[in-house]
Design an enzyme around this catalytic site. Structure first.
Site, short mmCIF file in Angstrom:
data_model
loop_
_atom_site.label_atom_id
_atom_site.label_comp_id
_atom_site.label_asym_id
_atom_site.label_seq_id
_atom_site.Cartn_x
_atom_site.Cartn_y
_atom_site.Cartn_z
N GLY A 49 -4.32 -1.71 -14.05
CA GLY A 49 -5.67 -2.20 -13.27
C GLY A 49 -6.59 -0.94 -13.00
O GLY A 49 -7.89 -0.48 -13.44
N CYS A 77 -0.20 -0.17 -1.53
CA CYS A 77 -0.88 -1.53 -0.99
C CYS A 77 -0.11 -2.16 -0.02
O CYS A 77 0.45 -3.09 -0.04
CB CYS A 77 -1.33 -2.62 -2.12
SG CYS A 77 0.40 -3.28 -2.86
#
Length: 526
Positions: free
Chosen positions: A337, A456
């Protein structure tokens, strides 16, 4: 990372961010194409095969509820990831539109709020959870979510779940499910939250215990998130709002990759079912529907990516550096991504991207993510251990992204089962890997170049402590490193004003920014 990676809505799709060069990738290798465990559990015969063939299942009750139940059983029996199991199951059974949305919310919502519903079921059943067979417990969780977490009429929630129980677990189990769910239906959610909160914290002296059960997070995660809020310049009193945000289903966010499609064009392509992102300048937020229906997504000009993930990637490309700006590295690129966005940015800025991934199957995902990259923007997709790349190519890169494998505590809303799988013990293993990867990145970047350390997870052990230790280790090895003002860079690339404390690093939050809890530290080698 960032978190458990296969991802579905966001730059992440499922398992923990990681796996890039750590234990998560090895675990991914033991899964089949639906994310089911192929290793010890199945080999030892511990996996129950309760799910019937699709042709049999179709004759029993509501197809959407049946699909959600099968996802819960796969997660419990096979250590599967819901985001890998559900989509092919929906396609296989031709469940579409509103029924697919219902099945998705039922499965994901039940998994997110499992802790809350377990406490309610234990009260309503007047027995310990350990005494309830796992398939029956999953049925009760599904029924509880319909009654207390969805707008399903009580009679329909009970009768349909009882019918599913009769088909899957037998008449005796269906009678038990009927009795328990009727007791659950006697009280509304607010009353139940008071009941289970009082049971967890009878003296009203342990807010962590109360929040853990009412907001459906393990107690250690509640403590860690509260400490992370304080450690990143916010207030401990925000933890309740953060936990509540973790329990909200996130919308699917797209990125318009610069130079490949304009954000306005992607927004127009998505139509009435979309709005412009509030945080990242090229983000488009879908209200519903399948993002794969959009031509820009099918071509690779756009992709599913959380706004926080977009923002930290943009920040690396915009961070000030000294000297040439020609060669970039994504050290832990899978599943691709951030690499896809970096390649588009590199093409626009006249640079070339090298994408490194330790696992061959994830490297193939990176190649797919880069299929639309501008000509000349991608130098290579390589398979190699990111921990040694800095020694193999010292000082060879101008910009380096370390999207480190982590616990994924910042993306719990996207990975509904991950909060129940992670343990504090994971921090030690991942911490070693994170330090090794960041150290390698600092060796791989040239003097004057910039490294972005991204996770994250907001956990202090995975963010501030890793950076502090890596900078010290670099100094002992003769590398001088300074921490840049990431806040100024992020504000320069964001779509609008951001609430960021006075700190050099940046920590985003679901309850504040509407993004995953993405962390960014920018470092420059001197």
């Amino acid at each position: 990372m960032s978190g458990d990676r296969p991802r579905s809505s966001g730059d992440s799709s499922g398992a923990s961010s990681g796996g890039r060069s750590g234990s998560d990738d090895r675990r991914d290798d033991r899964r089949d194409e639906r994310g089911r465990e192929r290793g010890a559990a199945r080999a030892a015969g511990r996996v129950q095969r309760s799910a019937q063939a699709p042709s049999q299942r179709s004759r029993h009750g509501d197809a959407a509820r049946s699909a959600a139940y099968d996802v819960l059983r796969a997660v419990d029996e096979g250590d599967s990831y819901a985001n890998l199991v559900l989509p092919p199951l929906l396609r296989e059974r031709r469940i579409e539109g509103r029924d697919a949305a219902f099945a998705t919310e039922l499965a994901y919502g039940t998994l997110r709020l499992r802790g809350r519903y377990d406490a309610i079921v234990e009260q309503a059943a007047a027995r310990e959870l350990a005494s309830i067979d796992p398939p029956v417990l999953d049925l009760l969780r599904l029924g509880a979510h319909q009654l207390l977490g969805m707008r399903v009429p009580a009679h329909a929630a009970v009768s349909e779940t009882v019918g599913l129980a009769r088909a899957r677990a037998g008449a005796g189990a269906s009678q038990f499910v009927n009795a328990v769910l009727r007791r659950v239906a006697e009280r509304d959610l607010g009353t139940w939250l008071t009941t289970i909160g009082d049971a967890a914290d009878p003296g009203d002296s342990d807010p962590v215990a109360r929040l853990a059960v009412t907001q459906s997070h393990p107690a250690w995660v509640v403590r860690a998130l509260r400490e992370s809020l304080v450690g990143h310049g916010r207030g401990a009193d925000e933890v309740a709002a953060l936990l509540a945000a973790d329990n909200e289903a996130p919308r699917v966010t797209l990125v318009a990759r610069p130079g490949l499609v304009e954000g306005a064009d992607l927004l127009a392509e998505a139509g009435d079912e979309a709005t412009a992102g509030a945080v990242a300048p090229d983000a488009v937020v879908l209200r519903g529907g399948d993002p794969g229906r959009l031509p820009a997504v099918r071509s690779g000009a756009a992709a599913v990516q959380d706004e926080g993930s977009q923002l930290v990637t943009l920040a690396l490309a915009a961070a000030p550096l000294d000297g040439p700006d020609e060669r970039w590295l994504d050290l832990c690129a899978g599943p691709g991504g951030k690499a896809g966005l970096l390649a588009a940015l590199a093409g626009r800025q006249g640079a070339r991207l090298v994408a490194n991934e330790v696992q061959p199957h994830r490297a193939r995902l990176v190649e797919q993510a880069l299929r639309a990259a501008p000509d000349g923007a991608v130098e290579q997709v390589r398979t190699g251990d990111g921990r040694t790349l800095g020694d193999e190519e010292p000082g060879a890169y101008d910009r380096v992204l370390v999207d480190a494998p982590c616990t994924g505590l910042g993306a719990l809303r996207r990975r509904p089962e991950s909060r129940w799988r992670r343990t504090p013990a994971d921090l030690a293993t991942l911490g070693v890997l994170q330090r090794e990867l960041l150290g390698s990145a600092l060796r791989a970047v040239r003097p004057g170049g910039v490294v972005a350390y991204v996770t994250c997870s907001p956990h202090l052990a995975e963010t501030r402590l890793v950076v502090t230790d890596a900078v010290k280790a670099a100094g002992r090895a003769g590398l001088a490193v300074e921490v840049l003002d990431a806040r100024a860079v992020v504000r320069g690339v964001a779509a609008g004003p951001l609430d960021l404390p006075e700190r050099p690093d940046v920590q985003l939050w679901p309850h504040v920014h509407g993004t995953d809890a993405m962390h960014l530290t920018l470092l420059r080698r001197l």
